[in-house]
Design a protein around this motif. Sequence first.
Motif, PDB file in Angstrom:
ATOM      1  N   ASP A  81       0.823  -1.150  -0.086  1.00 24.04           N
ATOM      2  CA  ASP A  81       0.076   0.070  -0.100  1.00 24.04           C
ATOM      3  C   ASP A  81       0.901   1.227   0.096  1.00 24.04           C
ATOM      4  OD1 ASP A  81      -2.569   1.376   0.009  1.00 24.04           O
ATOM      5  OD2 ASP A  81      -2.324   1.529   2.138  1.00 24.04           O
ATOM      6  N   LEU A  82       2.080   1.265   0.809  1.00 27.08           N
ATOM      7  CA  LEU A  82       2.766   2.322   0.827  1.00 27.08           C
ATOM      8  C   LEU A  82       3.592   2.437  -0.562  1.00 27.08           C
ATOM      9  CD1 LEU A  82       3.972   4.522   2.926  1.00 27.08           C
ATOM     10  CD2 LEU A  82       5.957   2.995   3.222  1.00 27.08           C
ATOM     11  N   LEU A  83       3.888   1.556  -1.305  1.00 23.62           N
ATOM     12  CA  LEU A  83       4.587   1.604  -2.443  1.00 23.62           C
ATOM     13  C   LEU A  83       3.799   1.955  -3.695  1.00 23.62           C
ATOM     14  CD1 LEU A  83       7.005  -1.551  -2.308  1.00 23.62           C
ATOM     15  CD2 LEU A  83       7.632   0.867  -2.031  1.00 23.62           C
ATOM     16  N   LEU A  84       2.302   1.621  -3.593  1.00 19.94           N
ATOM     17  CA  LEU A  84       1.559   2.186  -4.669  1.00 19.94           C
ATOM     18  C   LEU A  84       0.984   3.554  -4.376  1.00 19.94           C
ATOM     19  CD1 LEU A  84      -0.562  -1.295  -4.511  1.00 19.94           C
ATOM     20  CD2 LEU A  84       0.748  -0.305  -6.385  1.00 19.94           C
ATOM     21  N   ASN A  85       0.961   4.145  -5.901  1.00 17.69           N
ATOM     22  CA  ASN A  85       0.716   5.525  -5.838  1.00 17.69           C
ATOM     23  C   ASN A  85      -0.815   5.578  -6.505  1.00 17.69           C
ATOM     24  OD1 ASN A  85       2.694   7.044  -4.479  1.00 17.69           O
ATOM     25  ND2 ASN A  85       3.854   6.631  -6.418  1.00 17.69           N
ATOM     26  N   GLY A  86      -1.329   4.338  -6.783  1.00 18.80           N
ATOM     27  CA  GLY A  86      -2.661   4.163  -7.415  1.00 18.80           C
ATOM     28  C   GLY A  86      -2.906   2.808  -7.941  1.00 18.80           C
ATOM     29  N   VAL A  87      -4.250   2.414  -7.716  1.00 20.56           N
ATOM     30  CA  VAL A  87      -4.616   1.019  -8.452  1.00 20.56           C
ATOM     31  C   VAL A  87      -5.994   1.220  -9.176  1.00 20.56           C
ATOM     32  CG1 VAL A  87      -5.322  -1.295  -7.908  1.00 20.56           C
ATOM     33  CG2 VAL A  87      -3.924  -0.235  -6.248  1.00 20.56           C
ATOM     34  N   GLU A  88      -5.585   1.045 -10.515  1.00 19.76           N
ATOM     35  CA  GLU A  88      -6.714   1.385 -11.391  1.00 19.76           C
ATOM     36  C   GLU A  88      -7.449  -0.164 -12.006  1.00 19.76           C
ATOM     37  OE1 GLU A  88      -5.564   3.793 -14.538  1.00 19.76           O
ATOM     38  OE2 GLU A  88      -4.470   5.091 -13.293  1.00 19.76           O
ATOM     39  N   ILE A  89      -8.637  -0.103 -11.971  1.00 18.21           N
ATOM     40  CA  ILE A  89      -9.485  -1.124 -12.742  1.00 18.21           C
ATOM     41  C   ILE A  89     -10.173  -0.680 -13.994  1.00 18.21           C
ATOM     42  CG2 ILE A  89     -11.036  -2.908 -12.396  1.00 18.21           C
ATOM     43  CD1 ILE A  89     -10.393  -2.826  -9.392  1.00 18.21           C
ATOM     44  N   HIS A  90      -9.981  -1.262 -14.903  1.00 20.38           N
ATOM     45  CA  HIS A  90     -10.527  -0.905 -16.136  1.00 20.38           C
ATOM     46  C   HIS A  90     -11.546  -1.834 -16.695  1.00 20.38           C
ATOM     47  CE1 HIS A  90      -8.317   2.757 -17.296  1.00 20.38           C
ATOM     48  NE2 HIS A  90      -7.154   2.259 -16.247  1.00 20.38           N
ATOM     49  N   ASP A  91     -12.753  -1.677 -17.195  1.00 17.47           N
ATOM     50  CA  ASP A  91     -13.402  -2.624 -17.823  1.00 17.47           C
ATOM     51  C   ASP A  91     -12.919  -3.363 -19.079  1.00 17.47           C
ATOM     52  OD1 ASP A  91     -15.438  -2.565 -15.476  1.00 17.47           O
ATOM     53  OD2 ASP A  91     -16.531  -0.754 -16.648  1.00 17.47           O
ATOM     54  N   LEU A  92     -12.762  -2.287 -20.113  1.00 17.33           N
ATOM     55  CA  LEU A  92     -12.200  -2.828 -21.336  1.00 17.33           C
ATOM     56  C   LEU A  92     -10.981  -2.019 -21.644  1.00 17.33           C
ATOM     57  CD1 LEU A  92     -15.515  -2.669 -23.217  1.00 17.33           C
ATOM     58  CD2 LEU A  92     -14.401  -4.734 -22.114  1.00 17.33           C
ATOM     59  N   ILE A  93      -9.998  -2.265 -22.161  1.00 15.54           N
ATOM     60  CA  ILE A  93      -8.776  -1.752 -22.422  1.00 15.54           C
ATOM     61  C   ILE A  93      -8.058  -2.686 -23.572  1.00 15.54           C
ATOM     62  CG2 ILE A  93      -6.919  -2.696 -20.832  1.00 15.54           C
ATOM     63  CD1 ILE A  93      -5.991  -0.033 -19.879  1.00 15.54           C
ATOM     64  N   ALA A  94      -7.282  -1.835 -24.488  1.00 13.55           N
ATOM     65  CA  ALA A  94      -6.389  -2.365 -25.293  1.00 13.55           C
ATOM     66  C   ALA A  94      -5.307  -3.215 -24.963  1.00 13.55           C
ATOM     67  CB  ALA A  94      -5.796  -1.536 -26.237  1.00 13.55           C
ATOM     68  N   SER A  95      -4.569  -2.715 -23.900  1.00 14.87           N
ATOM     69  CA  SER A  95      -3.499  -3.544 -23.337  1.00 14.87           C
ATOM     70  C   SER A  95      -3.054  -2.547 -21.940  1.00 14.87           C
ATOM     71  CB  SER A  95      -2.136  -3.623 -24.244  1.00 14.87           C
ATOM     72  OG  SER A  95      -1.097  -3.936 -23.357  1.00 14.87           O
ATOM     73  N   THR A  96      -2.878  -3.214 -21.024  1.00 16.36           N
ATOM     74  CA  THR A  96      -2.647  -2.576 -19.476  1.00 16.36           C
ATOM     75  C   THR A  96      -1.263  -2.250 -19.730  1.00 16.36           C
ATOM     76  OG1 THR A  96      -2.179  -4.939 -18.734  1.00 16.36           O
ATOM     77  CG2 THR A  96      -4.243  -3.981 -18.300  1.00 16.36           C
ATOM     78  N   ASN A  97      -0.266  -2.976 -20.488  1.00 14.48           N
ATOM     79  CA  ASN A  97       1.072  -2.593 -20.492  1.00 14.48           C
ATOM     80  C   ASN A  97       1.144  -1.243 -21.296  1.00 14.48           C
ATOM     81  OD1 ASN A  97       2.321  -4.680 -19.234  1.00 14.48           O
ATOM     82  ND2 ASN A  97       3.757  -4.920 -20.674  1.00 14.48           N
ATOM     83  N   SER A  98       0.335  -1.138 -22.409  1.00 12.23           N
ATOM     84  CA  SER A  98       0.258  -0.039 -23.577  1.00 12.23           C
ATOM     85  C   SER A  98       0.091   1.275 -22.807  1.00 12.23           C
ATOM     86  CB  SER A  98      -0.189  -0.231 -24.740  1.00 12.23           C
ATOM     87  OG  SER A  98       0.302  -1.277 -25.558  1.00 12.23           O
ATOM     88  N   TYR A  99      -1.061   0.992 -21.931  1.00 11.83           N
ATOM     89  CA  TYR A  99      -1.676   2.098 -21.346  1.00 11.83           C
ATOM     90  C   TYR A  99      -0.671   2.810 -20.297  1.00 11.83           C
ATOM     91  CZ  TYR A  99      -4.674   4.382 -17.573  1.00 11.83           C
ATOM     92  OH  TYR A  99      -5.113   5.125 -16.623  1.00 11.83           O
TER      93      TYR A  99
END
Length: 330
Positions: A81-99
Amino acid sequence: MAISANLKRALRLLADGGFHSGTELAESLGVSRSAICKQLHGLSELGIELSAVSGKGYKLQHPMALLSLRQIEQYLSPQADLLLNGVEIHDLIASTNSYLLEKAQQSGANGIACFAEFQSAGKGRRGRQWLSPFGSNIYLSVLWRYQSSPAMIAGLSLAVGVAVVRALNELGIVDVGLKWPNDIYWRQRKLAGILIEVSGESGGPCNAVIGLGLNCYLPPQQAQAIEQAWVDLDSIVGRHSHGLRNKLAAVLLNHIMPVVADFDDKGLSHYLAEWRDYDCMQGRAVDIYMGQQCYQGKVEGIDDQGMLMIRDQDLKLTRFASGEVSFSNS
Protein backbone atom coordinates in the motif's frame (compact mmCIF):
# COMPACT_ATOMS: atom_id res chain seq x y z
CA MET A 1 -13.01 2.57 -22.16
CA ALA A 2 -15.93 1.17 -20.19
CA ILE A 3 -18.93 -1.08 -20.63
CA SER A 4 -22.35 0.39 -19.92
CA ALA A 5 -23.43 0.66 -16.31
CA ASN A 6 -26.49 -1.49 -17.02
CA LEU A 7 -24.45 -4.28 -18.59
CA LYS A 8 -22.09 -4.30 -15.64
CA ARG A 9 -25.02 -4.44 -13.22
CA ALA A 10 -26.46 -7.33 -15.23
CA LEU A 11 -23.14 -9.16 -15.03
CA ARG A 12 -23.04 -8.71 -11.27
CA LEU A 13 -26.49 -10.29 -11.05
CA LEU A 14 -25.44 -13.17 -13.29
CA ALA A 15 -22.07 -13.62 -11.61
CA ASP A 16 -23.31 -16.36 -9.27
CA GLY A 17 -23.65 -18.75 -12.20
CA GLY A 18 -27.36 -19.37 -11.58
CA PHE A 19 -30.35 -18.81 -13.86
CA HIS A 20 -31.95 -15.34 -13.87
CA SER A 21 -35.07 -14.63 -15.88
CA GLY A 22 -35.29 -11.79 -18.34
CA THR A 23 -38.09 -10.32 -16.24
CA GLU A 24 -35.97 -10.42 -13.08
CA LEU A 25 -33.03 -8.76 -14.80
CA ALA A 26 -35.23 -6.13 -16.43
CA GLU A 27 -36.91 -5.23 -13.13
CA SER A 28 -33.61 -5.08 -11.27
CA LEU A 29 -32.10 -2.76 -13.87
CA GLY A 30 -35.25 -0.75 -14.52
CA VAL A 31 -35.27 -1.44 -18.25
CA SER A 32 -37.38 -3.45 -20.69
CA ARG A 33 -36.84 -7.14 -21.44
CA SER A 34 -35.94 -6.26 -25.02
CA ALA A 35 -33.25 -3.91 -23.70
CA ILE A 36 -31.86 -6.75 -21.57
CA CYS A 37 -31.71 -9.05 -24.61
CA LYS A 38 -29.86 -6.38 -26.57
CA GLN A 39 -27.38 -5.77 -23.74
CA LEU A 40 -26.59 -9.47 -23.24
CA HIS A 41 -26.30 -10.16 -26.96
CA GLY A 42 -22.84 -8.59 -27.11
CA LEU A 43 -21.32 -10.63 -24.28
CA SER A 44 -19.82 -13.23 -26.62
CA GLU A 45 -17.60 -10.51 -28.10
CA LEU A 46 -16.01 -10.21 -24.66
CA GLY A 47 -15.38 -13.95 -24.41
CA ILE A 48 -18.26 -14.46 -21.96
CA GLU A 49 -20.17 -17.72 -22.34
CA LEU A 50 -23.90 -17.16 -21.76
CA SER A 51 -26.72 -19.68 -21.96
CA ALA A 52 -30.35 -18.75 -22.58
CA VAL A 53 -32.91 -21.44 -21.73
CA SER A 54 -36.61 -20.96 -22.35
CA GLY A 55 -38.54 -20.93 -19.08
CA LYS A 56 -35.39 -20.52 -16.98
CA GLY A 57 -33.69 -17.40 -18.27
CA TYR A 58 -30.03 -16.49 -18.63
CA LYS A 59 -27.03 -18.14 -17.03
CA LEU A 60 -23.28 -17.68 -17.24
CA GLN A 61 -21.51 -20.91 -18.12
CA HIS A 62 -19.02 -20.15 -15.38
CA PRO A 63 -19.46 -18.03 -12.21
CA MET A 64 -17.64 -14.71 -12.26
CA ALA A 65 -16.12 -12.38 -9.66
CA LEU A 66 -15.62 -8.89 -11.05
CA LEU A 67 -12.62 -6.98 -9.76
CA SER A 68 -13.37 -4.67 -6.86
CA LEU A 69 -10.99 -1.94 -5.69
CA ARG A 70 -12.50 -2.13 -2.20
CA GLN A 71 -11.86 -5.88 -1.96
CA ILE A 72 -8.34 -5.63 -3.38
CA GLU A 73 -7.43 -2.88 -0.91
CA GLN A 74 -8.79 -5.02 1.90
CA TYR A 75 -6.06 -7.62 1.25
CA LEU A 76 -3.18 -5.24 0.47
CA SER A 77 -0.21 -5.39 2.84
CA PRO A 78 0.95 -2.12 4.47
CA GLN A 79 4.21 -2.33 2.49
CA ALA A 80 2.48 -2.72 -0.88
CA ASP A 81 0.00 0.00 0.00
CA LEU A 82 2.87 2.36 0.81
CA LEU A 83 4.66 1.64 -2.49
CA LEU A 84 1.55 2.07 -4.63
CA ASN A 85 0.52 5.50 -5.87
CA GLY A 86 -2.71 4.20 -7.32
CA VAL A 87 -4.59 1.07 -8.35
CA GLU A 88 -6.76 1.32 -11.45
CA ILE A 89 -9.36 -1.17 -12.70
CA HIS A 90 -10.51 -0.87 -16.31
CA ASP A 91 -13.48 -2.73 -17.74
CA LEU A 92 -12.16 -2.67 -21.31
CA ILE A 93 -8.70 -1.65 -22.44
CA ALA A 94 -6.44 -2.38 -25.39
CA SER A 95 -3.47 -3.41 -23.23
CA THR A 96 -2.59 -2.66 -19.62
CA ASN A 97 1.10 -2.51 -20.61
CA SER A 98 0.50 -0.06 -23.46
CA TYR A 99 -1.70 2.08 -21.24
CA LEU A 100 0.97 2.46 -18.56
CA LEU A 101 3.78 3.03 -21.07
CA GLU A 102 1.78 5.95 -22.45
CA LYS A 103 0.93 7.18 -18.97
CA ALA A 104 4.63 7.18 -18.04
CA GLN A 105 5.53 9.29 -21.08
CA GLN A 106 2.72 11.77 -20.55
CA SER A 107 2.80 12.30 -16.80
CA GLY A 108 5.94 10.79 -15.29
CA ALA A 109 3.71 8.66 -13.04
CA ASN A 110 5.26 5.98 -10.84
CA GLY A 111 4.03 3.15 -8.67
CA ILE A 112 0.77 2.64 -10.57
CA ALA A 113 -0.92 -0.76 -10.82
CA CYS A 114 -3.45 -1.30 -13.60
CA PHE A 115 -5.90 -4.21 -13.78
CA ALA A 116 -8.33 -4.94 -16.59
CA GLU A 117 -11.38 -7.13 -16.95
CA PHE A 118 -10.81 -7.41 -20.71
CA GLN A 119 -8.00 -6.58 -23.12
CA SER A 120 -8.70 -6.20 -26.81
CA ALA A 121 -4.98 -6.28 -27.66
CA GLY A 122 -3.32 -8.05 -24.75
CA LYS A 123 0.41 -8.55 -25.27
CA GLY A 124 2.40 -11.75 -25.13
CA ARG A 125 6.08 -12.17 -25.92
CA ARG A 126 7.44 -11.58 -29.43
CA GLY A 127 4.35 -9.76 -30.62
CA ARG A 128 1.90 -12.52 -29.77
CA GLN A 129 -1.56 -11.72 -28.49
CA TRP A 130 -2.47 -12.66 -24.92
CA LEU A 131 -6.01 -14.03 -24.82
CA SER A 132 -8.03 -11.88 -22.43
CA PRO A 133 -11.66 -12.96 -22.00
CA PHE A 134 -13.73 -10.68 -19.79
CA GLY A 135 -13.74 -11.16 -16.03
CA SER A 136 -11.94 -14.49 -16.12
CA ASN A 137 -8.26 -13.96 -15.37
CA ILE A 138 -5.66 -11.56 -13.97
CA TYR A 139 -4.40 -8.93 -16.40
CA LEU A 140 -2.05 -6.71 -14.39
CA SER A 141 0.62 -4.17 -15.22
CA VAL A 142 2.78 -2.19 -12.79
CA LEU A 143 4.67 0.98 -13.67
CA TRP A 144 7.95 1.69 -11.87
CA ARG A 145 10.59 4.34 -12.57
CA TYR A 146 14.26 3.43 -12.11
CA GLN A 147 17.10 5.92 -11.91
CA SER A 148 19.48 3.40 -13.49
CA SER A 149 19.74 2.42 -17.16
CA PRO A 150 17.67 -0.31 -18.82
CA ALA A 151 20.76 -2.54 -18.88
CA MET A 152 21.02 -2.36 -15.09
CA ILE A 153 17.57 -3.87 -14.56
CA ALA A 154 18.21 -6.90 -16.78
CA GLY A 155 16.92 -9.94 -14.92
CA LEU A 156 13.91 -8.10 -13.48
CA SER A 157 11.54 -10.60 -15.12
CA LEU A 158 13.26 -13.46 -13.27
CA ALA A 159 12.86 -11.67 -9.94
CA VAL A 160 9.19 -10.93 -10.67
CA GLY A 161 8.70 -14.61 -11.48
CA VAL A 162 9.91 -15.43 -7.97
CA ALA A 163 7.41 -12.92 -6.56
CA VAL A 164 4.54 -14.55 -8.48
CA VAL A 165 5.45 -18.02 -7.20
CA ARG A 166 5.59 -16.66 -3.65
CA ALA A 167 2.12 -15.19 -4.06
CA LEU A 168 0.66 -18.44 -5.41
CA ASN A 169 2.30 -20.45 -2.63
CA GLU A 170 0.80 -18.11 -0.03
CA LEU A 171 -2.63 -18.97 -1.43
CA GLY A 172 -1.92 -22.70 -1.13
CA ILE A 173 -1.13 -23.28 -4.81
CA VAL A 174 1.93 -25.52 -4.85
CA ASP A 175 3.90 -27.40 -7.52
CA VAL A 176 4.50 -24.07 -9.28
CA GLY A 177 7.67 -23.70 -11.33
CA LEU A 178 9.51 -21.12 -13.40
CA LYS A 179 10.41 -21.54 -17.07
CA TRP A 180 13.12 -19.19 -18.34
CA PRO A 181 12.84 -16.36 -19.02
CA ASN A 182 9.38 -15.28 -17.93
CA ASP A 183 6.78 -18.05 -17.67
CA ILE A 184 5.10 -19.54 -14.61
CA TYR A 185 4.27 -23.22 -14.93
CA TRP A 186 2.24 -25.71 -12.93
CA ARG A 187 3.20 -29.32 -13.48
CA GLN A 188 4.73 -28.54 -16.87
CA ARG A 189 1.80 -26.48 -18.15
CA LYS A 190 1.77 -22.72 -18.53
CA LEU A 191 -0.21 -20.88 -15.89
CA ALA A 192 1.05 -17.31 -16.33
CA GLY A 193 3.42 -15.13 -18.33
CA ILE A 194 5.40 -11.99 -17.62
CA LEU A 195 6.17 -9.25 -20.14
CA ILE A 196 8.41 -6.34 -19.16
CA GLU A 197 8.68 -3.32 -21.45
CA VAL A 198 11.24 -0.62 -20.77
CA SER A 199 11.47 2.94 -22.09
CA GLY A 200 13.96 5.69 -21.35
CA GLU A 201 17.49 6.88 -21.98
CA SER A 202 20.27 4.35 -22.44
CA GLY A 203 22.09 5.89 -19.49
CA GLY A 204 18.96 6.18 -17.35
CA PRO A 205 16.54 6.93 -15.91
CA CYS A 206 14.04 4.46 -17.36
CA ASN A 207 10.44 3.38 -16.94
CA ALA A 208 9.62 -0.31 -16.62
CA VAL A 209 6.13 -1.67 -17.13
CA ILE A 210 5.82 -5.11 -15.62
CA GLY A 211 2.93 -7.03 -17.18
CA LEU A 212 1.44 -10.26 -15.83
CA GLY A 213 -1.24 -12.44 -17.36
CA LEU A 214 -2.42 -15.27 -15.11
CA ASN A 215 -5.05 -17.85 -16.05
CA CYS A 216 -7.84 -18.16 -13.50
CA TYR A 217 -10.40 -19.59 -15.93
CA LEU A 218 -10.03 -20.01 -19.67
CA PRO A 219 -13.32 -20.63 -21.51
CA PRO A 220 -12.95 -23.74 -23.70
CA GLN A 221 -13.80 -21.85 -26.88
CA GLN A 222 -11.09 -19.26 -26.18
CA ALA A 223 -8.55 -21.89 -25.13
CA GLN A 224 -8.73 -23.63 -28.51
CA ALA A 225 -6.48 -20.91 -29.94
CA ILE A 226 -3.63 -21.70 -27.52
CA GLU A 227 -0.87 -23.72 -29.15
CA GLN A 228 0.97 -24.89 -26.03
CA ALA A 229 0.18 -26.87 -22.90
CA TRP A 230 -1.71 -24.59 -20.53
CA VAL A 231 -3.53 -24.73 -17.21
CA ASP A 232 -5.76 -22.40 -15.22
CA LEU A 233 -6.48 -22.07 -11.51
CA ASP A 234 -9.92 -23.53 -12.08
CA SER A 235 -8.27 -26.80 -13.06
CA ILE A 236 -5.90 -26.65 -10.08
CA VAL A 237 -8.18 -25.65 -7.21
CA GLY A 238 -11.54 -26.77 -8.61
CA ARG A 239 -14.41 -24.77 -10.05
CA HIS A 240 -14.25 -21.90 -7.59
CA SER A 241 -11.20 -19.96 -8.71
CA HIS A 242 -13.42 -16.91 -9.30
CA GLY A 243 -13.73 -16.60 -5.52
CA LEU A 244 -9.96 -16.10 -5.28
CA ARG A 245 -9.70 -13.41 -7.92
CA ASN A 246 -9.71 -10.21 -5.82
CA LYS A 247 -7.59 -11.72 -3.06
CA LEU A 248 -5.18 -13.07 -5.67
CA ALA A 249 -4.91 -9.60 -7.25
CA ALA A 250 -3.91 -8.13 -3.88
CA VAL A 251 -1.52 -10.91 -2.88
CA LEU A 252 0.25 -10.60 -6.23
CA LEU A 253 0.77 -6.88 -5.55
CA ASN A 254 1.95 -7.67 -2.02
CA HIS A 255 4.79 -9.74 -3.44
CA ILE A 256 5.51 -7.96 -6.73
CA MET A 257 5.72 -4.39 -5.42
CA PRO A 258 8.60 -4.92 -2.92
CA VAL A 259 10.59 -6.90 -5.51
CA VAL A 260 10.12 -4.21 -8.15
CA ALA A 261 10.89 -1.36 -5.75
CA ASP A 262 14.03 -3.00 -4.32
CA PHE A 263 15.48 -4.32 -7.57
CA ASP A 264 17.71 -1.28 -8.09
CA ASP A 265 19.45 -2.06 -4.78
CA LYS A 266 19.23 -5.84 -4.53
CA GLY A 267 19.57 -6.84 -8.17
CA LEU A 268 19.10 -10.32 -9.56
CA SER A 269 21.65 -11.92 -7.25
CA HIS A 270 19.23 -11.63 -4.32
CA TYR A 271 16.71 -13.89 -6.10
CA LEU A 272 18.96 -16.36 -7.94
CA ALA A 273 18.89 -19.16 -5.36
CA GLU A 274 15.12 -19.03 -5.05
CA TRP A 275 14.64 -18.90 -8.83
CA ARG A 276 16.82 -22.00 -9.16
CA ASP A 277 14.69 -23.77 -6.54
CA TYR A 278 11.62 -23.15 -8.72
CA ASP A 279 13.37 -23.97 -12.04
CA CYS A 280 11.17 -26.46 -13.93
CA MET A 281 13.61 -26.75 -16.86
CA GLN A 282 16.69 -28.07 -15.07
CA GLY A 283 17.97 -31.19 -16.82
CA ARG A 284 15.27 -31.11 -19.48
CA ALA A 285 15.93 -31.41 -23.21
CA VAL A 286 14.86 -28.22 -24.99
CA ASP A 287 14.84 -26.42 -28.30
CA ILE A 288 15.79 -22.76 -28.18
CA TYR A 289 15.05 -20.53 -31.15
CA MET A 290 17.06 -17.43 -32.01
CA GLY A 291 15.39 -15.95 -35.05
CA GLN A 292 15.40 -18.72 -37.66
CA GLN A 293 18.10 -20.74 -35.90
CA CYS A 294 17.30 -23.58 -33.53
CA TYR A 295 19.67 -24.92 -30.88
CA GLN A 296 19.10 -28.17 -29.04
CA GLY A 297 20.48 -29.40 -25.79
CA LYS A 298 19.91 -30.05 -22.10
CA VAL A 299 19.27 -27.24 -19.64
CA GLU A 300 21.92 -26.73 -16.97
CA GLY A 301 20.15 -23.90 -15.22
CA ILE A 302 20.90 -20.17 -15.28
CA ASP A 303 24.18 -18.45 -14.55
CA ASP A 304 24.68 -15.56 -12.13
CA GLN A 305 23.65 -13.04 -14.81
CA GLY A 306 20.37 -14.90 -15.43
CA MET A 307 21.46 -16.34 -18.77
CA LEU A 308 20.18 -19.79 -19.74
CA MET A 309 22.88 -22.46 -19.97
CA ILE A 310 22.41 -25.21 -22.57
CA ARG A 311 24.76 -28.16 -23.09
CA ASP A 312 24.53 -29.75 -26.54
CA GLN A 313 25.19 -33.33 -27.60
CA ASP A 314 28.89 -32.50 -28.08
CA LEU A 315 29.00 -31.36 -24.43
CA LYS A 316 29.54 -27.74 -25.46
CA LEU A 317 28.00 -25.26 -23.00
CA THR A 318 26.31 -22.20 -24.53
CA ARG A 319 24.73 -19.27 -22.68
CA PHE A 320 21.67 -17.46 -23.99
CA ALA A 321 20.54 -13.99 -22.97
CA SER A 322 17.26 -14.34 -24.87
CA GLY A 323 15.40 -16.81 -27.01
CA GLU A 324 12.21 -18.79 -27.41
CA VAL A 325 12.45 -22.04 -25.45
CA SER A 326 10.24 -25.10 -25.79
CA PHE A 327 10.55 -28.54 -24.27
CA SER A 328 11.91 -30.97 -26.82
CA ASN A 329 9.88 -33.95 -28.01
CA SER A 330 12.98 -35.79 -29.14
